[in-house]
Design a protein around this motif. Structure first.
Motif, PDB file in Angstrom:
ATOM      1  N   GLN A 128       0.826  -1.216   0.000  1.00  0.00           N
ATOM      2  CA  GLN A 128       0.000   0.000   0.000  1.00  0.00           C
ATOM      3  C   GLN A 128       0.860   1.265   0.000  1.00  0.00           C
ATOM      4  O   GLN A 128       0.515   2.257  -0.634  1.00  0.00           O
ATOM      5  CB  GLN A 128      -0.918   0.003   1.219  1.00  0.00           C
ATOM      6  CG  GLN A 128      -2.012  -1.047   1.177  1.00  0.00           C
ATOM      7  CD  GLN A 128      -2.827  -1.053   2.437  1.00  0.00           C
ATOM      8  OE1 GLN A 128      -2.298  -0.936   3.537  1.00  0.00           O
ATOM      9  NE2 GLN A 128      -4.136  -1.202   2.303  1.00  0.00           N
ATOM     10  N   HIS A 155     -10.501   1.062  -2.609  1.00  0.00           N
ATOM     11  CA  HIS A 155     -10.596  -0.309  -2.091  1.00  0.00           C
ATOM     12  C   HIS A 155     -10.971  -1.290  -3.193  1.00  0.00           C
ATOM     13  O   HIS A 155     -10.448  -2.411  -3.252  1.00  0.00           O
ATOM     14  CB  HIS A 155     -11.620  -0.362  -0.962  1.00  0.00           C
ATOM     15  CG  HIS A 155     -11.132   0.189   0.339  1.00  0.00           C
ATOM     16  ND1 HIS A 155      -9.897  -0.114   0.860  1.00  0.00           N
ATOM     17  CD2 HIS A 155     -11.714   1.031   1.243  1.00  0.00           C
ATOM     18  CE1 HIS A 155      -9.728   0.495   2.024  1.00  0.00           C
ATOM     19  NE2 HIS A 155     -10.812   1.201   2.264  1.00  0.00           N
ATOM     20  N   TYR A 158      -7.965  -1.761  -5.544  1.00  0.00           N
ATOM     21  CA  TYR A 158      -6.871  -2.494  -4.901  1.00  0.00           C
ATOM     22  C   TYR A 158      -7.246  -3.954  -4.659  1.00  0.00           C
ATOM     23  O   TYR A 158      -6.381  -4.830  -4.632  1.00  0.00           O
ATOM     24  CB  TYR A 158      -6.514  -1.822  -3.575  1.00  0.00           C
ATOM     25  CG  TYR A 158      -5.137  -2.172  -3.072  1.00  0.00           C
ATOM     26  CD1 TYR A 158      -4.008  -1.563  -3.606  1.00  0.00           C
ATOM     27  CD2 TYR A 158      -4.957  -3.110  -2.059  1.00  0.00           C
ATOM     28  CE1 TYR A 158      -2.739  -1.874  -3.151  1.00  0.00           C
ATOM     29  CE2 TYR A 158      -3.693  -3.427  -1.597  1.00  0.00           C
ATOM     30  CZ  TYR A 158      -2.591  -2.809  -2.147  1.00  0.00           C
ATOM     31  OH  TYR A 158      -1.327  -3.128  -1.699  1.00  0.00           O
ATOM     32  N   ASN A 212     -12.418 -10.099   0.848  1.00  0.00           N
ATOM     33  CA  ASN A 212     -12.180  -8.684   0.580  1.00  0.00           C
ATOM     34  C   ASN A 212     -12.849  -7.805   1.643  1.00  0.00           C
ATOM     35  O   ASN A 212     -12.310  -6.756   2.029  1.00  0.00           O
ATOM     36  CB  ASN A 212     -12.707  -8.314  -0.806  1.00  0.00           C
ATOM     37  CG  ASN A 212     -11.989  -7.122  -1.398  1.00  0.00           C
ATOM     38  OD1 ASN A 212     -10.777  -7.137  -1.588  1.00  0.00           O
ATOM     39  ND2 ASN A 212     -12.729  -6.070  -1.686  1.00  0.00           N
ATOM     40  N   ALA A 215     -10.570  -7.800   4.557  1.00  0.00           N
ATOM     41  CA  ALA A 215      -9.375  -7.006   4.287  1.00  0.00           C
ATOM     42  C   ALA A 215      -9.669  -5.513   4.378  1.00  0.00           C
ATOM     43  O   ALA A 215      -8.873  -4.748   4.941  1.00  0.00           O
ATOM     44  CB  ALA A 215      -8.824  -7.363   2.901  1.00  0.00           C
ATOM     45  N   ILE A 216     -10.807  -5.077   3.833  1.00  0.00           N
ATOM     46  CA  ILE A 216     -11.156  -3.659   3.890  1.00  0.00           C
ATOM     47  C   ILE A 216     -11.512  -3.255   5.313  1.00  0.00           C
ATOM     48  O   ILE A 216     -11.160  -2.160   5.771  1.00  0.00           O
ATOM     49  CB  ILE A 216     -12.327  -3.352   2.931  1.00  0.00           C
ATOM     50  CG1 ILE A 216     -11.895  -3.584   1.478  1.00  0.00           C
ATOM     51  CG2 ILE A 216     -12.823  -1.925   3.104  1.00  0.00           C
ATOM     52  CD1 ILE A 216     -13.019  -3.405   0.472  1.00  0.00           C
ATOM     53  N   LYS A 218     -10.371  -4.276   8.134  1.00  0.00           N
ATOM     54  CA  LYS A 218      -9.205  -4.081   9.011  1.00  0.00           C
ATOM     55  C   LYS A 218      -8.151  -3.164   8.389  1.00  0.00           C
ATOM     56  O   LYS A 218      -7.095  -2.946   8.995  1.00  0.00           O
ATOM     57  CB  LYS A 218      -8.575  -5.440   9.340  1.00  0.00           C
ATOM     58  CG  LYS A 218      -7.971  -6.155   8.151  1.00  0.00           C
ATOM     59  CD  LYS A 218      -7.384  -7.489   8.568  1.00  0.00           C
ATOM     60  CE  LYS A 218      -6.690  -8.179   7.392  1.00  0.00           C
ATOM     61  NZ  LYS A 218      -6.085  -9.469   7.774  1.00  0.00           N
ATOM     62  N   GLU A 219      -8.431  -2.616   7.203  1.00  0.00           N
ATOM     63  CA  GLU A 219      -7.466  -1.734   6.535  1.00  0.00           C
ATOM     64  C   GLU A 219      -7.331  -0.421   7.290  1.00  0.00           C
ATOM     65  O   GLU A 219      -8.303   0.122   7.811  1.00  0.00           O
ATOM     66  CB  GLU A 219      -7.936  -1.473   5.099  1.00  0.00           C
ATOM     67  CG  GLU A 219      -6.865  -0.906   4.194  1.00  0.00           C
ATOM     68  CD  GLU A 219      -6.681   0.577   4.393  1.00  0.00           C
ATOM     69  OE1 GLU A 219      -5.525   1.025   4.308  1.00  0.00           O
ATOM     70  OE2 GLU A 219      -7.674   1.280   4.652  1.00  0.00           O
ATOM     71  N   THR A 236     -11.138   1.600  12.134  1.00  0.00           N
ATOM     72  CA  THR A 236      -9.712   1.441  12.418  1.00  0.00           C
ATOM     73  C   THR A 236      -9.032   2.786  12.637  1.00  0.00           C
ATOM     74  O   THR A 236      -8.136   2.907  13.487  1.00  0.00           O
ATOM     75  CB  THR A 236      -9.019   0.710  11.259  1.00  0.00           C
ATOM     76  OG1 THR A 236      -9.364   1.339  10.012  1.00  0.00           O
ATOM     77  CG2 THR A 236      -9.429  -0.751  11.215  1.00  0.00           C
TER      78      THR A 236
END
Length: 287
Positions: A128, A155, A158, A212, A215-216, A218-219, A236
Motif C-alpha cells: 500500500q 478499495h 486495490y 475482501n 481485508a477492507i 481491518k485496513e 480502524t
C-alpha cells in the motif's frame, strides 16, 4: 513370539509418544493463538483499577461499562457504519469488476492471456505504501480526496486483482461440458456467462467478497492518508483517539473498542461459512 511382542510394545510406545508430543504442540500453539484474544476479552470487562491491580487476573467485578463508555465517547455507531459502507461497497464493486476478466481468462481463448493474468497479479505484489502518493494525487485531481466514494473506489481497485485470482481459479474448475452443451443449443458467450457460469460461481463470489470485506474492514493506511474528516473515518482510524493522552492510563476502553470492531467480521464469517464450505459442483454434470 517374545520378539514380536517387544516390537509391538515399542511401536505402541512410539505411537503414544508421537501422539503425546503432537497434542502438546497443538496445545501450545492454541495457547499462543488464543492467549491474546482471551486477555483482550478479560481486559474489556474489567474496571481500570482491576486491570492495574492484576493485568492477567480474572476480574473481581466484571462490568460492561467500558463498552458503554467507548461507544459513547467515540461515536462508534458512525464508525461502524462507515466501515460497513466501505467494506460492503468496495468488496461488491471489486467482485463486479473482476467477473468479466475472470470469465475471459478462464473460459475463453484470449491472445496473451497468461501474460495479461500475470500483469494483473502484479497488483497483489504492490504494498500500500508504494501507491499512496499516486493515489493521493489522483483523488485530489478528481476532487475525490476525503470522500467516501473516493475511498470505496480505491478499495475496489486495490482488491480487484485478488478477486480475479479467486474467481478465475473457481471458474476454471467448472466442467466444460456444461457450457459446451449450451453452445450447441446456440447460446452466446454472454448467455453462457450470465445463465451458467455466474450462478455456478456463486460460492466463489461469496469467498471473494468475504475475504475482501475482511481485508477492507481491518485496513488502516488508506483511511488514514486519504481521509481528513472525522465523519468519514472507518473504525480502524477512529480508534486512534484511544491512543491520545486522555486515554493514556486507560486500558479497558481500547480492549472494549477492539472487541466491538471485530463483531461484524465474526458475524459475516458465521453467515457465509456454510456457503463457502458447500462450494462444489457435485451433480452438475450427469454421468
Amino acid at each position: 513370539m517374545s520378539d514380536t511382542l517387544i516390537l509391538a510394545h515399542r511401536r505402541d510406545v512410539f505411537r503414544f509418544t508421537a501422539r503425546f508430543l503432537g497434542y502438546t504442540l497443538l496445545a501450545v500453539l492454541l495457547a499462543v493463538w488464543s492467549g491474546p484474544i482471551v486477555l483482550v476479552l478479560i481486559t474489556s470487562i474489567k474496571s481500570n483499577q482491576d486491570f492495574l491491580a492484576g493485568p492477567f487476573s480474572i476480574p473481581s467485578h466484571p462490568t460492561f461499562q467500558p463498552y458503554i463508555d467507548v461507544w459513547n465517547s467515540l461515536g462508534f455507531s458512525g464508525l461502524l457504519a462507515n466501515s460497513f459502507l466501505y467494506a460492503t461497497a468496495g468488496s461488491a464493486l471489486a467482485v463486479i469488476l473482476a467477473l468479466v476478466p475472470a470469465f475471459a481468462l478462464s473460459r475463453m481463448e484470449v491472445p496473451g492471456k497468461t501474460f495479461i493474468f500475470g500483469l494483473i497479479l502484479t497488483g497483489l505484489m504492490l504494498p500500500q505504501q508504494t501507491v499512496l502518493i499516486p493515489l493521493y494525487d489522483t483523488l485530489r485531481t478528481l476532487h475525490l480526496l476525503d470522500t467516501k466514494i473516493g475511498l470505496i473506489i480505491v478499495h475496489a481497485a486495490y482488491g480487484m486483482p485478488a478477486q480475479i485470482l479467486i474467481l478465475r481459479g473457481f471458474m476454471t474448475s467448472i466442467p466444460r461440458e456444461i457450457e459446451k452443451a449450451a453452445y450447441v443449443e446456440g447460446a452466446t458467450d454472454f448467455r453462457v456467462f450470465y445463465k451458467i457460469i455466474l450462478p455456478l460461481s456463486l460460492p466463489g463470489i461469496v469467498v471473494g467478497f468475504t475475504l475482501n470485506f475482511i481485508a477492507i474492514w481491518k485496513e488502516f493506511v488508506f483511511g488514514l492518508v486519504l481521509l481528513n474528516s472525522e465523519e468519514n473515518f472507518p473504525v480502524t482510524v477512529g480508534m486512534l483517539k484511544l491512543n491520545s493522552d486522555r486515554y493514556m492510563a486507560v486500558f479497558n476502553l481500547p480492549a472494549a473498542g477492539l472487541v466491538i470492531s471485530q463483531i461484524p467480521i465474526i458475524v459475516l464469517f458465521i453467515l457465509t461459512y456454510r456457503k463457502i464450505a458447500s462450494g462444489n459442483f457435485a451433480g452438475a454434470v450427469k454421468g
